[in-house]
Design a protein around this motif. Structure first.
Motif, PDB file in Angstrom:
ATOM      1  N   LEU A 121     -16.642   8.833  27.781  1.00  0.00           N
ATOM      2  CA  LEU A 121     -18.089   9.005  27.648  1.00  0.00           C
ATOM      3  C   LEU A 121     -18.678   8.426  26.368  1.00  0.00           C
ATOM      4  O   LEU A 121     -19.876   8.138  26.305  1.00  0.00           O
ATOM      5  CB  LEU A 121     -18.387  10.514  27.716  1.00  0.00           C
ATOM      6  N   SER A 122     -17.852   8.214  25.338  1.00  0.00           N
ATOM      7  CA  SER A 122     -18.417   7.904  24.024  1.00  0.00           C
ATOM      8  C   SER A 122     -19.182   6.584  24.005  1.00  0.00           C
ATOM      9  O   SER A 122     -20.169   6.444  23.279  1.00  0.00           O
ATOM     10  CB  SER A 122     -17.305   7.885  22.961  1.00  0.00           C
ATOM     11  N   GLY A 123     -18.748   5.587  24.777  1.00  0.00           N
ATOM     12  CA  GLY A 123     -19.482   4.319  24.808  1.00  0.00           C
ATOM     13  C   GLY A 123     -20.899   4.478  25.314  1.00  0.00           C
ATOM     14  O   GLY A 123     -21.831   3.844  24.799  1.00  0.00           O
ATOM     15  N   LEU A 124     -21.075   5.309  26.326  1.00  0.00           N
ATOM     16  CA  LEU A 124     -22.411   5.591  26.854  1.00  0.00           C
ATOM     17  C   LEU A 124     -23.283   6.266  25.804  1.00  0.00           C
ATOM     18  O   LEU A 124     -24.453   5.892  25.606  1.00  0.00           O
ATOM     19  CB  LEU A 124     -22.275   6.476  28.094  1.00  0.00           C
ATOM     20  N   ILE A 125     -22.730   7.246  25.116  1.00  0.00           N
ATOM     21  CA  ILE A 125     -23.510   7.956  24.103  1.00  0.00           C
ATOM     22  C   ILE A 125     -23.949   6.995  22.998  1.00  0.00           C
ATOM     23  O   ILE A 125     -25.125   6.955  22.616  1.00  0.00           O
ATOM     24  CB  ILE A 125     -22.691   9.124  23.524  1.00  0.00           C
ATOM     25  N   ILE A 126     -23.024   6.192  22.504  1.00  0.00           N
ATOM     26  CA  ILE A 126     -23.332   5.298  21.395  1.00  0.00           C
ATOM     27  C   ILE A 126     -24.330   4.211  21.798  1.00  0.00           C
ATOM     28  O   ILE A 126     -25.197   3.810  21.012  1.00  0.00           O
ATOM     29  CB  ILE A 126     -22.034   4.668  20.845  1.00  0.00           C
ATOM     30  N   ALA A 127     -24.233   3.727  23.046  1.00  0.00           N
ATOM     31  CA  ALA A 127     -25.117   2.645  23.501  1.00  0.00           C
ATOM     32  C   ALA A 127     -26.511   3.134  23.884  1.00  0.00           C
ATOM     33  O   ALA A 127     -27.429   2.319  24.026  1.00  0.00           O
ATOM     34  CB  ALA A 127     -24.488   1.924  24.696  1.00  0.00           C
ATOM     35  N   SER A 128     -26.684   4.436  24.035  1.00  0.00           N
ATOM     36  CA  SER A 128     -27.915   4.957  24.623  1.00  0.00           C
ATOM     37  C   SER A 128     -29.206   4.558  23.896  1.00  0.00           C
ATOM     38  O   SER A 128     -30.221   4.309  24.569  1.00  0.00           O
ATOM     39  CB  SER A 128     -27.841   6.484  24.751  1.00  0.00           C
ATOM     40  N   PRO A 129     -29.256   4.436  22.567  1.00  0.00           N
ATOM     41  CA  PRO A 129     -30.540   4.069  21.954  1.00  0.00           C
ATOM     42  C   PRO A 129     -31.067   2.703  22.401  1.00  0.00           C
ATOM     43  O   PRO A 129     -32.286   2.509  22.491  1.00  0.00           O
ATOM     44  CB  PRO A 129     -30.220   4.067  20.449  1.00  0.00           C
ATOM     45  N   ASP A 130     -30.182   1.740  22.691  1.00  0.00           N
ATOM     46  CA  ASP A 130     -30.620   0.389  23.056  1.00  0.00           C
ATOM     47  C   ASP A 130     -30.399   0.059  24.525  1.00  0.00           C
ATOM     48  O   ASP A 130     -30.659  -1.069  24.951  1.00  0.00           O
ATOM     49  CB  ASP A 130     -29.890  -0.650  22.197  1.00  0.00           C
ATOM     50  N   ASP A 131     -29.927   1.016  25.296  1.00  0.00           N
ATOM     51  CA  ASP A 131     -29.693   0.794  26.713  1.00  0.00           C
ATOM     52  C   ASP A 131     -31.018   0.811  27.478  1.00  0.00           C
ATOM     53  O   ASP A 131     -32.071   1.147  26.930  1.00  0.00           O
ATOM     54  CB  ASP A 131     -28.746   1.885  27.242  1.00  0.00           C
ATOM     55  N   SER A 132     -30.961   0.448  28.756  1.00  0.00           N
ATOM     56  CA  SER A 132     -32.133   0.498  29.630  1.00  0.00           C
ATOM     57  C   SER A 132     -32.090   1.766  30.480  1.00  0.00           C
ATOM     58  O   SER A 132     -31.028   2.382  30.641  1.00  0.00           O
ATOM     59  CB  SER A 132     -32.146  -0.735  30.533  1.00  0.00           C
ATOM     60  N   PRO A 133     -33.213   2.180  31.064  1.00  0.00           N
ATOM     61  CA  PRO A 133     -33.218   3.356  31.938  1.00  0.00           C
ATOM     62  C   PRO A 133     -32.318   3.138  33.153  1.00  0.00           C
ATOM     63  O   PRO A 133     -32.352   2.085  33.787  1.00  0.00           O
ATOM     64  CB  PRO A 133     -34.686   3.482  32.357  1.00  0.00           C
ATOM     65  N   LYS A 134     -31.540   4.168  33.482  1.00  0.00           N
ATOM     66  CA  LYS A 134     -30.638   4.102  34.637  1.00  0.00           C
ATOM     67  C   LYS A 134     -30.072   5.489  34.884  1.00  0.00           C
ATOM     68  O   LYS A 134     -30.167   6.369  34.026  1.00  0.00           O
ATOM     69  CB  LYS A 134     -29.527   3.086  34.416  1.00  0.00           C
TER      70      LYS A 134
END
Length: 330
Positions: free
Chosen positions: A112-125
């Motif tokens: 899960l950690s990659g998702l958490i770390i990427a979340s500020p610059d990720d797109s809605p999904k």
């Protein structure tokens, strides 16, 4: 007795099989993270897409951006064309546009950690998971203190970037923005609920497992239920591949597995599947051996694990030890 029990499961637990249709091209899988445990930057994450279609989801997200960078450097995304004016790198474009959602098997950080770390610059999904998994993610991570809440559930303030969707065991769910569906099956992982995901596109399917213990060790029938659900697909040659963990070599004692598999236990489980589907039914099937734990000793266990799997491979399956950045086609 076990054969009768499995037959009963097959009659009651099997998900419906799509009607025959024109051949579909199978799946394209990019290994964003191949390992389990402590190897930060290379933790469980597989980008799954239909071949010829860039739109996909990840099975787990222990590593995202670093895995995308490694895959891009190895040429896994050489067919991706970033439209003019996007202002994104190829890595950024795949993250924000081609990855349409995340299937999270359980809430351990190496998934899960990659998702958490990427979340500020990720797109809605969407984030897709069993209800117990989504509840733990909200309770432990996406809340003030550990991290901002980028989801539409849980602690305020909710930023709402990720839509949290609870999956129902055994129920197919369309994966938004893709041509695929997913059916989840609960797994036993040392006292925690984990998940196997049956991903389908047309008549083709593949299985992607989160962490799981063997039924004999976990004193249950979670894996038997998965095998029963996919047996008809195996017989029809529609199950293209299985991604499943083997965390430790055979010298690891059962009371120190903590909800994981060894080569001995995986081979036993695959024989259970073959008992449902017929002798030789698994011959040639790719079995991607995921989540091998990184070791702090002088050597890594990949060679030993592969040797132990091959030594007991009376099924004729094709074991694959994945490497980060690798692109696999099934």
């Amino acid at each position: 007795m076990r054969a009768l029990a499995l037959a009963g499961l097959l009659a009651t637990a099997a998900a419906p099989v799509p009607a025959p249709m024109a051949a579909t091209p199978g799946f394209d899988v990019v290994v964003l993270g191949a390992r389990g445990g402590i190897e930060d930057g290379n933790l469980s994450s597989y980008l799954v897409r239909p071949q010829g279609d860039a739109r996909g989801v990840t099975c787990d997200a222990g590593t995202l951006v670093q895995g995308l960078r490694v895959a891009e450097a190895k040429g896994a995304f050489e067919d991706v064309r970033v439209p003019a004016g996007e202002g994104l790198s190829r890595v950024g474009y795949v993250l924000k546009h081609d990855i349409k959602g995340y299937l999270i098997s359980h809430p351990h950080l190496d998934h899960l950690s990659g998702l958490i770390i990427a979340s500020p610059d990720d797109s809605p999904k969407p984030i897709y998971a069993l209800a117990s998994v989504n509840a733990e993610i909200a309770r432990s991570y996406f809340r003030p203190g550990p991290w901002s809440n980028f989801t539409d559930r849980g602690a305020e303030p909710r930023l709402g970037k990720y839509h949290v969707e609870d999956l129902k065991p055994g129920m197919p769910t369309p994966l938004a923005g893709t041509a695929m569906t997913v059916t989840p099956f609960p797994l036993a992982h040392g006292g925690m609920e984990s998940t196997a995901f049956l991903i389908e596109h047309g008549a083709d399917a593949m299985l992607c497992f989160g962490d799981t213990g063997a039924d004999a060790v976990e004193h249950g029938d979670k894996l038997a239920r998965v095998w029963a659900a996919v047996a008809e697909r195996v017989r029809a040659k529609r199950l293209k591949a299985i991604v499943i963990e083997v965390s430790f070599a055979n010298d690891r004692p059962d009371d120190k597995l903590f909800g994981h598999l060894t080569p001995r236990h995986l081979l036993a489980e695959l024989r259970t599947l073959e008992a449902l589907t017929g002798k030789g039914s698994l011959r040639g099937m790719p079995i991607v051996v995921a989540h091998i734990k990184y070791a702090l000793g002088d050597t890594q266990p990949q060679r030993q694990i592969l040797s132990e799997l091959q030594a007991g491979n009376d099924l004729g399956v094709r074991f694959v030890i994945p490497e980060q950045g690798q692109r696999l086609r099934f």
